[in-house]
Design a protein around this motif. Structure first.
Motif, PDB file in Angstrom:
ATOM      1  N   GLN A 278      16.812 -40.272 -11.566  1.00  0.00           N
ATOM      2  CA  GLN A 278      16.105 -39.026 -11.305  1.00  0.00           C
ATOM      3  C   GLN A 278      15.913 -38.204 -12.587  1.00  0.00           C
ATOM      4  O   GLN A 278      16.640 -38.371 -13.568  1.00  0.00           O
ATOM      5  CB  GLN A 278      16.868 -38.206 -10.266  1.00  0.00           C
ATOM      6  CG  GLN A 278      16.860 -38.826  -8.885  1.00  0.00           C
ATOM      7  CD  GLN A 278      17.552 -37.956  -7.853  1.00  0.00           C
ATOM      8  OE1 GLN A 278      18.503 -37.231  -8.161  1.00  0.00           O
ATOM      9  NE2 GLN A 278      17.074 -38.031  -6.611  1.00  0.00           N
ATOM     10  N   ILE A 279      14.948 -37.306 -12.555  1.00  0.00           N
ATOM     11  CA  ILE A 279      14.599 -36.461 -13.703  1.00  0.00           C
ATOM     12  C   ILE A 279      14.423 -35.028 -13.214  1.00  0.00           C
ATOM     13  O   ILE A 279      13.802 -34.800 -12.168  1.00  0.00           O
ATOM     14  CB  ILE A 279      13.283 -36.935 -14.371  1.00  0.00           C
ATOM     15  CG1 ILE A 279      13.390 -38.390 -14.836  1.00  0.00           C
ATOM     16  CG2 ILE A 279      12.921 -36.035 -15.558  1.00  0.00           C
ATOM     17  CD1 ILE A 279      12.058 -38.964 -15.296  1.00  0.00           C
TER      18      ILE A 279
ATOM     19  N   ASN B  27       8.586 -29.682 -16.230  1.00  0.00           N
ATOM     20  CA  ASN B  27       7.167 -29.378 -16.453  1.00  0.00           C
ATOM     21  C   ASN B  27       6.718 -28.114 -15.738  1.00  0.00           C
ATOM     22  O   ASN B  27       5.968 -27.301 -16.277  1.00  0.00           O
ATOM     23  CB  ASN B  27       6.300 -30.551 -15.991  1.00  0.00           C
ATOM     24  CG  ASN B  27       6.409 -31.753 -16.900  1.00  0.00           C
ATOM     25  OD1 ASN B  27       6.901 -31.634 -18.024  1.00  0.00           O
ATOM     26  ND2 ASN B  27       5.976 -32.904 -16.432  1.00  0.00           N
ATOM     27  N   GLN B  28       7.175 -27.949 -14.494  1.00  0.00           N
ATOM     28  CA  GLN B  28       6.736 -26.795 -13.718  1.00  0.00           C
ATOM     29  C   GLN B  28       7.167 -25.489 -14.385  1.00  0.00           C
ATOM     30  O   GLN B  28       6.422 -24.513 -14.420  1.00  0.00           O
ATOM     31  CB  GLN B  28       7.292 -26.889 -12.305  1.00  0.00           C
ATOM     32  CG  GLN B  28       6.620 -25.969 -11.328  1.00  0.00           C
ATOM     33  CD  GLN B  28       6.837 -26.396  -9.887  1.00  0.00           C
ATOM     34  OE1 GLN B  28       6.275 -25.800  -8.993  1.00  0.00           O
ATOM     35  NE2 GLN B  28       7.632 -27.426  -9.644  1.00  0.00           N
ATOM     36  N   TYR B  29       8.385 -25.491 -14.937  1.00  0.00           N
ATOM     37  CA  TYR B  29       8.887 -24.302 -15.616  1.00  0.00           C
ATOM     38  C   TYR B  29       8.114 -24.042 -16.906  1.00  0.00           C
ATOM     39  O   TYR B  29       7.766 -22.892 -17.221  1.00  0.00           O
ATOM     40  CB  TYR B  29      10.378 -24.457 -15.909  1.00  0.00           C
ATOM     41  CG  TYR B  29      11.227 -24.374 -14.671  1.00  0.00           C
ATOM     42  CD1 TYR B  29      11.765 -23.164 -14.254  1.00  0.00           C
ATOM     43  CD2 TYR B  29      11.479 -25.502 -13.896  1.00  0.00           C
ATOM     44  CE1 TYR B  29      12.527 -23.073 -13.102  1.00  0.00           C
ATOM     45  CE2 TYR B  29      12.238 -25.430 -12.747  1.00  0.00           C
ATOM     46  CZ  TYR B  29      12.760 -24.215 -12.348  1.00  0.00           C
ATOM     47  OH  TYR B  29      13.520 -24.123 -11.214  1.00  0.00           O
ATOM     48  N   ALA B  30       7.843 -25.109 -17.660  1.00  0.00           N
ATOM     49  CA  ALA B  30       7.098 -24.949 -18.911  1.00  0.00           C
ATOM     50  C   ALA B  30       5.687 -24.440 -18.651  1.00  0.00           C
ATOM     51  O   ALA B  30       5.210 -23.510 -19.313  1.00  0.00           O
ATOM     52  CB  ALA B  30       7.045 -26.277 -19.665  1.00  0.00           C
ATOM     53  N   ILE B  31       5.020 -25.046 -17.671  1.00  0.00           N
ATOM     54  CA  ILE B  31       3.638 -24.630 -17.370  1.00  0.00           C
ATOM     55  C   ILE B  31       3.608 -23.199 -16.874  1.00  0.00           C
ATOM     56  O   ILE B  31       2.741 -22.405 -17.270  1.00  0.00           O
ATOM     57  CB  ILE B  31       2.997 -25.593 -16.352  1.00  0.00           C
ATOM     58  CG1 ILE B  31       2.862 -26.993 -16.949  1.00  0.00           C
ATOM     59  CG2 ILE B  31       1.635 -25.077 -15.922  1.00  0.00           C
ATOM     60  CD1 ILE B  31       2.464 -28.065 -15.940  1.00  0.00           C
TER      61      ILE B  31
ATOM     62  N   GLY C  92       5.871 -26.087  -6.247  1.00  0.00           N
ATOM     63  CA  GLY C  92       7.017 -26.980  -6.163  1.00  0.00           C
ATOM     64  C   GLY C  92       6.731 -28.426  -6.521  1.00  0.00           C
ATOM     65  O   GLY C  92       5.754 -28.756  -7.179  1.00  0.00           O
ATOM     66  N   ILE C  93       7.640 -29.289  -6.059  1.00  0.00           N
ATOM     67  CA  ILE C  93       7.567 -30.727  -6.322  1.00  0.00           C
ATOM     68  C   ILE C  93       6.948 -31.423  -5.107  1.00  0.00           C
ATOM     69  O   ILE C  93       7.322 -31.149  -3.967  1.00  0.00           O
ATOM     70  CB  ILE C  93       8.969 -31.299  -6.591  1.00  0.00           C
ATOM     71  CG1 ILE C  93       9.582 -30.656  -7.846  1.00  0.00           C
ATOM     72  CG2 ILE C  93       8.919 -32.820  -6.749  1.00  0.00           C
ATOM     73  CD1 ILE C  93      11.054 -30.979  -8.038  1.00  0.00           C
ATOM     74  N   VAL C  94       6.014 -32.314  -5.368  1.00  0.00           N
ATOM     75  CA  VAL C  94       5.371 -33.084  -4.301  1.00  0.00           C
ATOM     76  C   VAL C  94       5.696 -34.564  -4.527  1.00  0.00           C
ATOM     77  O   VAL C  94       5.498 -35.090  -5.625  1.00  0.00           O
ATOM     78  CB  VAL C  94       3.843 -32.880  -4.298  1.00  0.00           C
ATOM     79  CG1 VAL C  94       3.214 -33.604  -3.114  1.00  0.00           C
ATOM     80  CG2 VAL C  94       3.502 -31.399  -4.261  1.00  0.00           C
TER      81      VAL C  94
ATOM     82  N   VAL D  25      15.974 -27.838 -10.688  1.00  0.00           N
ATOM     83  CA  VAL D  25      17.020 -27.572 -11.686  1.00  0.00           C
ATOM     84  C   VAL D  25      18.394 -27.371 -11.057  1.00  0.00           C
ATOM     85  O   VAL D  25      19.413 -27.542 -11.730  1.00  0.00           O
ATOM     86  CB  VAL D  25      16.660 -26.332 -12.538  1.00  0.00           C
ATOM     87  CG1 VAL D  25      15.425 -26.582 -13.354  1.00  0.00           C
ATOM     88  CG2 VAL D  25      16.482 -25.096 -11.664  1.00  0.00           C
ATOM     89  N   ASP D  26      18.456 -27.011  -9.789  1.00  0.00           N
ATOM     90  CA  ASP D  26      19.745 -26.754  -9.149  1.00  0.00           C
ATOM     91  C   ASP D  26      20.229 -27.916  -8.288  1.00  0.00           C
ATOM     92  O   ASP D  26      21.175 -27.790  -7.526  1.00  0.00           O
ATOM     93  CB  ASP D  26      19.663 -25.488  -8.294  1.00  0.00           C
ATOM     94  CG  ASP D  26      18.546 -25.556  -7.255  1.00  0.00           C
ATOM     95  OD1 ASP D  26      17.768 -26.533  -7.272  1.00  0.00           O
ATOM     96  OD2 ASP D  26      18.450 -24.620  -6.435  1.00  0.00           O
ATOM     97  N   GLN D  27      19.565 -29.066  -8.437  1.00  0.00           N
ATOM     98  CA  GLN D  27      19.897 -30.226  -7.613  1.00  0.00           C
ATOM     99  C   GLN D  27      20.670 -31.252  -8.433  1.00  0.00           C
ATOM    100  O   GLN D  27      20.276 -31.584  -9.551  1.00  0.00           O
ATOM    101  CB  GLN D  27      18.590 -30.843  -7.085  1.00  0.00           C
ATOM    102  CG  GLN D  27      18.768 -31.912  -6.037  1.00  0.00           C
ATOM    103  CD  GLN D  27      17.415 -32.352  -5.487  1.00  0.00           C
ATOM    104  OE1 GLN D  27      16.412 -31.655  -5.612  1.00  0.00           O
ATOM    105  NE2 GLN D  27      17.390 -33.530  -4.866  1.00  0.00           N
TER     106      GLN D  27
END
Length: 418
Positions: free
Chosen positions: A202-203, A207-211, A226-228, A194-196
């Protein structure tokens, strides 16, 4: 491809609840809200603790007032006043009474309370204007609960009423199940935090925040990984770490049939048993559910892996429909993990292609005492996150059902309810 109901049955059969010996912790009552009680609770106290008055009025002997009326009132001498918390000093004799207040101990000799509205006081005398029922407005010792019997069963969620009961029973600490640990990560080269700053194509990884929010709301503990990127080596490393630390692992993305969807292949390389690969649901058809061989058969059961789709609407729908019931069952709740559906009136026309069990998001409103489902405006594409805001219900169109007319009945899954 599995039906939604078959997929739910498989998932819930795979879930092994937390162990009531190994997976418990002792917490302070003030921090026990929303926790799951791990052991039954009994109390050495009766409820009420003693006979007491349920009304402001006069403690009397029933035989003294059983024939009272406005025309021929019984006249009694007031020998004592008993507020709540006061120990009565007198025994009520024939022709006597005590002024008593709600919650106060009943004095010896009295067996009935006359409410003050049915009496007239003159100095130290009271006139009883209406005959009460025998033992009226008396709360007898142990009539709510008898000491030594079960007060609360194990496997229930502790909400405000249960917390109040435990406080009244003087239980300052209690055994609850630990919170299930849920590891969460997202996959995809296109994802950024979110801070990038966003670059073309890019998107933001919502999802990580919602989950994580949904996991917290379920009472479990999210472990954010995190993101993989779409790299098999990196994915295998994260999945291996996740299954070592968590009870449930949730990934989003990478479970479809594209060239960069590696999740299922990596699960197989890790000796996972894949129980579900796709479900007849829209949105959310590509759904992976897997279990792993346990490395410690005595102390740890196999973690449950959920590979959710990447599109945000599909992530939320599949979490609400499949993951949330699994977390509830895992948490130690003894019943009520299955999704609960309501039949309500639809405000809008609802459409589906009929090929899959289709979930449309929106809000429930109470209209003239009847619940009505209002579909969210805009596109119901699985990639449209925006109109999911303020969703509190999902309307369900079963396979083969292509149209529900306004004011027609529809089944909905109500969200945000225990």
């Amino acid at each position: 491809m599995l039906s939604v109901s078959d997929a739910q049955a498989i998932i819930l059969n795979l879930v092994q609840p937390l162990d009531n010996q190994r997976d418990i912790e002792v917490v302070n009552l003030l921090t026990a809200d929303s926790r799951i009680l791990a052991t039954p609770v009994t109390s050495p106290l009766d409820f009420p603790h003693w006979d007491n008055s349920a009304m402001d009025g006069y403690a009397v002997r029933y035989e003294d007032v059983q024939h009272s009326s406005a025309e021929k009132p019984a006249v009694l001498e007031i020998v004592e006043e008993i507020p709540a918390g006061y120990q009565p000093q007198s025994t009520i004799q024939p022709g006597q009474t005590a002024r008593i207040f709600t919650g106060a101990l009943m004095p010896a000799g009295a067996d009935t309370v006359v409410m003050q509205e049915k009496a007239r006081r003159e100095e130290n005398r009271v006139f009883i204007l209406d005959a009460p029922k025998p033992q009226e407005f008396v709360r007898h010792k142990a009539c709510f609960y008898q000491a030594g019997t079960q007060l609360l069963p194990a496997g229930i969620k502790l909400n405000a009423p249960e917390i109040a009961v435990l406080a009244a029973a003087q239980c300052p600490q209690l055994a609850v199940y630990r919170r299930p640990r849920v590891a969460i990560f997202s996959t995809g080269d296109e994802l950024v935090s979110v801070d990038q700053p966003l670059q073309a194509g890019q998107i933001v990884d919502s999802n990580q925040y919602a989950i994580a929010a949904l996991v917290r709301q379920s009472g479990a503990e999210p472990v954010i990984l995190g993101i993989v990127k779409d790299d098999p080596v990196a994915l295998e490393k994260v999945i291996t770490h996740a299954i070592a630390i968590a009870d449930i692992v949730i990934s989003s993305g990478g479970v479809s049939v594209g060239d960069y969807d590696y999740v299922d292949k990596i699960l197989e390389s890790l000796k996972a048993k894949i129980h579900i690969r796709a479900v007849q649901i829209k949105p959310g058809k590509p759904l992976t559910v897997a279990t792993f061989p346990s490395t410690d058969a005595i102390n740890r059961v196999s973690p449950l892996y959920f590979g959710l789709p990447g599109n945000p609407a599909a992530v939320l729908v599949t979490f609400w429909r499949f993951v949330l019931p699994a977390i509830k069952k895992l948490s130690g709740i003894t019943e009520g993990w299955e999704p609960a559906f309501l039949k309500v009136r639809s405000h809008d026309e609802l459409r589906s292609d009929g090929k899959n069990e289709t979930y449309l998001w929106g809000k429930l409103h109470l209209i003239d005492g009847v619940y009505e489902f209002h579909k969210a405006g805009g596109s119901h594409s699985s990639g449209n996150l925006i109109n999911l805001a303020q969703t509190n219900a999902l309307a369900v169109l079963p396979v083969g059902k292509t149209l529900i007319y306004p004011q027609e009945e529809v089944q909905v899954l109500q969200l945000g309810k225990d």
